[in-house]
Scaffold this motif. Sequence first.
Motif, PDB file in Angstrom:
ATOM      1  N   THR A   1      10.957  52.719 -31.749  1.00 47.13           N
ATOM      2  CA  THR A   1      10.518  51.646 -32.472  1.00 47.13           C
ATOM      3  C   THR A   1      10.428  52.112 -34.040  1.00 47.13           C
ATOM      4  O   THR A   1      10.385  53.117 -34.341  1.00 47.13           O
ATOM      5  CB  THR A   1       8.946  51.177 -32.041  1.00 47.13           C
ATOM      6  OG1 THR A   1       7.868  52.158 -32.328  1.00 47.13           O
ATOM      7  CG2 THR A   1       9.087  50.807 -30.777  1.00 47.13           C
ATOM      8  N   ALA A   2      10.205  51.152 -34.905  1.00 42.68           N
ATOM      9  CA  ALA A   2       9.892  51.443 -36.245  1.00 42.68           C
ATOM     10  C   ALA A   2       8.261  52.106 -36.325  1.00 42.68           C
ATOM     11  O   ALA A   2       7.519  51.934 -35.420  1.00 42.68           O
ATOM     12  CB  ALA A   2       9.891  50.277 -37.203  1.00 42.68           C
ATOM     13  N   PRO A   3       8.049  52.954 -37.364  1.00 41.78           N
ATOM     14  CA  PRO A   3       6.487  53.696 -37.350  1.00 41.78           C
ATOM     15  C   PRO A   3       5.770  52.612 -37.601  1.00 41.78           C
ATOM     16  O   PRO A   3       5.707  51.792 -38.493  1.00 41.78           O
ATOM     17  CB  PRO A   3       6.908  54.492 -38.581  1.00 41.78           C
ATOM     18  CG  PRO A   3       8.246  54.583 -38.939  1.00 41.78           C
ATOM     19  CD  PRO A   3       8.934  53.328 -38.428  1.00 41.78           C
ATOM     20  N   TYR A   4       4.551  52.722 -37.024  1.00 43.10           N
ATOM     21  CA  TYR A   4       3.652  51.613 -36.874  1.00 43.10           C
ATOM     22  C   TYR A   4       2.178  52.602 -36.999  1.00 43.10           C
ATOM     23  O   TYR A   4       2.165  53.534 -36.385  1.00 43.10           O
ATOM     24  CB  TYR A   4       3.331  50.915 -35.933  1.00 43.10           C
ATOM     25  CG  TYR A   4       4.718  49.947 -35.862  1.00 43.10           C
ATOM     26  CD1 TYR A   4       4.719  48.916 -36.806  1.00 43.10           C
ATOM     27  CD2 TYR A   4       5.421  49.789 -34.687  1.00 43.10           C
ATOM     28  CE1 TYR A   4       5.998  48.176 -36.676  1.00 43.10           C
ATOM     29  CE2 TYR A   4       6.483  48.996 -34.582  1.00 43.10           C
ATOM     30  CZ  TYR A   4       6.797  48.212 -35.630  1.00 43.10           C
ATOM     31  OH  TYR A   4       7.861  47.230 -35.266  1.00 43.10           O
ATOM     32  N   ARG A   5       1.096  51.863 -37.532  1.00 46.01           N
ATOM     33  CA  ARG A   5      -0.278  52.480 -37.085  1.00 46.01           C
ATOM     34  C   ARG A   5      -0.598  52.447 -35.795  1.00 46.01           C
ATOM     35  O   ARG A   5      -0.483  51.090 -35.450  1.00 46.01           O
ATOM     36  CB  ARG A   5      -1.161  51.999 -38.357  1.00 46.01           C
ATOM     37  CG  ARG A   5      -1.251  52.571 -39.524  1.00 46.01           C
ATOM     38  CD  ARG A   5      -2.438  52.192 -40.503  1.00 46.01           C
ATOM     39  NE  ARG A   5      -3.766  52.306 -39.786  1.00 46.01           N
ATOM     40  CZ  ARG A   5      -4.849  52.131 -40.415  1.00 46.01           C
ATOM     41  NH1 ARG A   5      -4.854  51.264 -41.509  1.00 46.01           N
ATOM     42  NH2 ARG A   5      -6.168  52.262 -39.759  1.00 46.01           N
ATOM     43  N   LEU A   6      -1.067  53.218 -35.061  1.00 49.59           N
ATOM     44  CA  LEU A   6      -1.077  52.966 -33.829  1.00 49.59           C
ATOM     45  C   LEU A   6      -2.802  53.146 -33.266  1.00 49.59           C
ATOM     46  O   LEU A   6      -2.760  52.708 -32.151  1.00 49.59           O
ATOM     47  CB  LEU A   6      -0.097  54.137 -32.715  1.00 49.59           C
ATOM     48  CG  LEU A   6       1.237  54.207 -32.922  1.00 49.59           C
ATOM     49  CD1 LEU A   6       1.803  55.243 -32.248  1.00 49.59           C
ATOM     50  CD2 LEU A   6       1.848  52.653 -32.638  1.00 49.59           C
ATOM     51  N   THR A   7      -3.586  53.589 -33.900  1.00 48.00           N
ATOM     52  CA  THR A   7      -4.948  53.827 -33.882  1.00 48.00           C
ATOM     53  C   THR A   7      -5.577  53.026 -34.834  1.00 48.00           C
ATOM     54  O   THR A   7      -5.129  53.268 -36.215  1.00 48.00           O
ATOM     55  CB  THR A   7      -5.341  54.978 -33.375  1.00 48.00           C
ATOM     56  OG1 THR A   7      -5.167  55.939 -34.597  1.00 48.00           O
ATOM     57  CG2 THR A   7      -4.492  55.526 -32.383  1.00 48.00           C
ATOM     58  N   CYS A   8      -6.826  52.912 -34.662  1.00 53.20           N
ATOM     59  CA  CYS A   8      -7.606  52.392 -35.884  1.00 53.20           C
ATOM     60  C   CYS A   8      -7.709  53.563 -36.973  1.00 53.20           C
ATOM     61  O   CYS A   8      -8.029  53.274 -37.908  1.00 53.20           O
ATOM     62  CB  CYS A   8      -8.846  51.885 -35.425  1.00 53.20           C
ATOM     63  SG  CYS A   8      -9.031  50.381 -34.722  1.00 53.20           S
TER      64      CYS A   8
END
Length: 298
Positions: free
Chosen positions: A272-279
């Motif tokens: 996938t594209a890079p995302y913020r995965l945690t808060c």
Amino acid sequence: MTATDRFFCADAARIRGDSMAGTAPRGAVWVLVEYRGAWPSNGFDGLDLAPEVKDLVWSAAHAVRARILLIRRLARPRPDGPGRWAVLHYERSGAYRQRWGTWTRDEDLAEIADALQSPGQLDHPPVVLVCVHGQHDICCAVRGRPVARALSERWPNLVWECTHVGGDRFAANVVLLPDGVYYGRLDAVSAVGVVEEHLAGRVQADHLRGYTDLAPPQQVAVAALLQRFGPAARHAYTVTDTARDGDDWRIRVELHAPRPTAFDVRLHARRTAPYRLTCRGLAPHPTVGYDVTSIESV
């Protein structure tokens, strides 16, 4: 940042439509330690225990790839008396292998090292864990606590709050042990239904993250069969062969009832594209997702 524009990883994952299938971390042994004080962000590692005891427990758990989780009952006020600890082993037979003990002094936890070397007893009921570890990720607390309350009202003797189980963005997360089954994106209503079905021997695909004895593509294959053919018992499906060709996978899965049937589930892996995965994690990261391309009876 105001309260209205604060980032919540579980909200972001829902908006993106992140797939949950195949996201259960691998594991077959778990160590549970009841701790009624405040939980550090890093769980057991952050507890102020006697160093020699902590090292002993950690080393024994590491040797068998066991995961250590802190647990507590939801009851207020916190119960008095000694805390409890447990070692739980997953078995493909479906047996609930567990060993439980109590502790009042740090030194009592040394018994965990011995317990990790034994299979445990069969006469204990299953354990239902709800991640509410707000010090690790706020979504786990915000979404996990209502689920923990609802499940505790229904099954007060089975349910424990616990520290980080992985997959913050899929909160609320519930883990059934020693079955090693992860469910995610639950709320107070859906959680009761999912756990009730699980305890009755029916695993449903809608909130399933995966089985911890399987690799991610294998988890996806089993989830795809559950989605197509409906709920089934935890051990109704067995992965018998796994083949990979680059980003393409073929997972052969056998269904044992009502009659023996084998399926080839074909998957395509993609990043996938890079995302913020945690808060708490500010840096974006890609993940690996799996698209089911075909399911064939063989």
